[in-house]
Enzyme design. Structure first.
Site, PDB file in Angstrom:
ATOM      1  N   TRP A 157       0.835  -1.216   0.000  1.00 29.42           N
ATOM      2  CA  TRP A 157       0.000   0.000   0.000  1.00 29.42           C
ATOM      3  C   TRP A 157       0.858   1.250   0.000  1.00 29.42           C
ATOM      4  O   TRP A 157       0.554   2.229  -0.690  1.00 29.42           O
ATOM      5  CB  TRP A 157      -0.979  -0.020   1.170  1.00 29.42           C
ATOM      6  CG  TRP A 157      -1.985  -1.115   1.063  1.00 29.42           C
ATOM      7  CD1 TRP A 157      -2.184  -2.129   1.947  1.00 29.42           C
ATOM      8  CD2 TRP A 157      -2.943  -1.321   0.000  1.00 29.42           C
ATOM      9  NE1 TRP A 157      -3.185  -2.952   1.505  1.00 29.42           N
ATOM     10  CE2 TRP A 157      -3.672  -2.484   0.335  1.00 29.42           C
ATOM     11  CE3 TRP A 157      -3.251  -0.646  -1.172  1.00 29.42           C
ATOM     12  CZ2 TRP A 157      -4.695  -2.986  -0.486  1.00 29.42           C
ATOM     13  CZ3 TRP A 157      -4.263  -1.143  -1.992  1.00 29.42           C
ATOM     14  CH2 TRP A 157      -4.967  -2.287  -1.644  1.00 29.42           C
TER      15      TRP A 157
ATOM     16  N   ASP B 131      -1.414   6.693   6.246  1.00 34.34           N
ATOM     17  CA  ASP B 131      -2.527   5.824   5.866  1.00 34.34           C
ATOM     18  C   ASP B 131      -2.765   4.896   7.064  1.00 34.34           C
ATOM     19  O   ASP B 131      -1.928   4.068   7.395  1.00 34.34           O
ATOM     20  CB  ASP B 131      -2.123   5.018   4.626  1.00 34.34           C
ATOM     21  CG  ASP B 131      -3.163   3.966   4.211  1.00 34.34           C
ATOM     22  OD1 ASP B 131      -4.166   3.790   4.929  1.00 34.34           O
ATOM     23  OD2 ASP B 131      -2.942   3.316   3.165  1.00 34.34           O
TER      24      ASP B 131
ATOM     25  N   LYS C 186     -11.880  -1.578   6.784  1.00 33.01           N
ATOM     26  CA  LYS C 186     -11.082  -2.508   7.574  1.00 33.01           C
ATOM     27  C   LYS C 186     -11.572  -2.529   9.015  1.00 33.01           C
ATOM     28  O   LYS C 186     -11.778  -3.583   9.579  1.00 33.01           O
ATOM     29  CB  LYS C 186      -9.593  -2.124   7.536  1.00 33.01           C
ATOM     30  CG  LYS C 186      -9.041  -1.886   6.130  1.00 33.01           C
ATOM     31  CD  LYS C 186      -8.881  -3.155   5.321  1.00 33.01           C
ATOM     32  CE  LYS C 186      -8.780  -2.936   3.830  1.00 33.01           C
ATOM     33  NZ  LYS C 186      -7.578  -2.286   3.362  1.00 33.01           N
TER      34      LYS C 186
END
Ligand SMILES: *Cc1c(COP(=O)(O)O)cnc(C)c1O
Length: 360
Positions: A101, A171, A195
């Site tokens: 990511w 993030d 999530k």
């Protein structure tokens, strides 16, 4: 068939209470005669929902008044572009690449300016967090970027990098609201909610006000423009209304559990059960450096692909679903987000013990 123990990395388990509440309000939200899905985002009723969600989030994270909160769309992935478009005033940003990511964010930013990879753990399949106490931060960097919890690899920054005065952008998709956070240490915190907070379709951006300016990169789409989005209080266009409503319910649920400190305590207790077992097992092994272990995503392997596959299959049949590891790592991964009950982890470990005995 009842509910399973869902170890999915995302979209992931949500608190059962929240789902039940949403079900009860599905056809008629508080006497409106309609579902939240069916109402105008400009209605009084919806205005109260989004405002309350923001207020509860501010309360939970102790967000200072000089930070804006935005509920946006496009997932965390659209922020990989929006962040450089809005923040790269000097067209330079430094990246600490600790997984897929972070790498994607780094590659995307490189389209808009100079993206520097100042540290990485790619040499060991992202199984650790590099030492970030004295990195070669670029003098003209607009910000330093991290992915705070690496969903795929199961590592977490337990200490934030020394950014040498530069703004930190993080993030936090897979560790959002899992523990207390000092918002003032960041210029921008963001994450997709699927999530640990709610249904896919919402991304939350928390940004210090002075970072929101009209000076964005030429060609920045209106929808990616923080000034426009924050001036419109997340209602520039139709927001992901239903998703925000569920997030709001999850915020209230976390408050009821005792807030982020209580959440952290619970998450530590849960993760310890699994990690302690991995440390003593002769068959199952954790894949990351102990000091960098995530409380949310726990990857592990047996060292034998066929045995891994057998385990995943038998676990699913026993009600422990979505334990297959990410395709880039293999093995298994148990995501044990806020809403995973401790019984889920206890029973999983009991199942692993039994599997180990049977397959020794
Ligand atoms: C899942 C995930 C993403 C991607 O999120 P999307 O909402 O699918 O774009 C980005 N970063 C992290 C850390 C993630 O876990």
């Amino acid at each position: 068939m009842g509910r399973i123990y869902n170890f999915s990395a995302g979209p992931a388990v949500l608190p059962e209470e929240v789902l039940q509440e949403a079900a009860a309000e599905m056809l008629d939200y508080k006497g409106c005669g309609m579902s939240v899905m069916e109402m105008s985002h400009r209605s009084k009723v919806y205005d109260a929902i989004i405002k309350e969600a923001e207020a509860d989030l501010r309360d939970l994270m102790n967000i200072p008044d000089n930070y804006k909160v935005m509920f946006l769309q496009g997932g965390a992935s659209l922020q990989f572009s929006a962040i450089p478009m809005n923040l790269m005033k000097n067209k330079v940003a430094d990246f600490i690449v600790t997984g897929q990511w972070a790498k994607k964010a780094y590659q995307e930013a490189a389209k808009y300016g100079k993206a520097n990879k100042i540290a990485t753990s790619e040499d060991k399949t992202f199984s650790y967090i590099p030492d970030c106490s004295d990195l070669p931060i670029s003098e003209d960097a607009d910000y330093v970027y991290i992915c705070e919890n690496n969903t795929i690899y199961g590592t977490k920054f337990h200490e934030l990098p020394n950014t040498k005065g530069k703004d930190l952008v993080a993030d936090v998709s897979s560790c959002f609201l899992s523990e207390p956070v000092d918002v003032t240490k960041y210029g921008l915190i963001y994450g997709g909610v699927q999530k640990n907070i709610g249904p896919a379709g919402v991304v939350i951006v928390i940004i210090r006000e002075d970072l929101i300016t009209e000076d964005v990169l030429p060609g920045t789409p209106t929808m990616c423009n923080y000034k426009i989005q924050s001036d419109a209080a997340s209602l520039y266009n139709t927001p992901p209304c239903y998703g925000i409503y569920i997030c709001g319910k999850v915020f209230k649920w976390i408050k009821k559990q005792g807030g982020l400190a209580a959440m952290k305590e619970y998450n530590e207790k849960k993760a310890k059960i699994l990690y302690d077992f991995l440390d003593e097992s002769k068959m199952f092994k954790g894949t990351v450096e102990k000091k960098d272990r995530s409380l949310m995503n726990v990857p592990f392997v047996t060292g034998d692909k066929d045995l891994d596959a057998k385990f995943v299959k038998e676990a699913a049949a026993a009600g422990f679903e979505n334990l297959k590891g990410h395709r880039s790592v293999g093995g298994m991964r148990a995501s044990i987000y806020n809403a995973m009950p401790i019984e889920g982890v206890e029973k999983l470990v009991a199942f692993m013990k039994k599997f180990e005995e049977e397959n020794a």
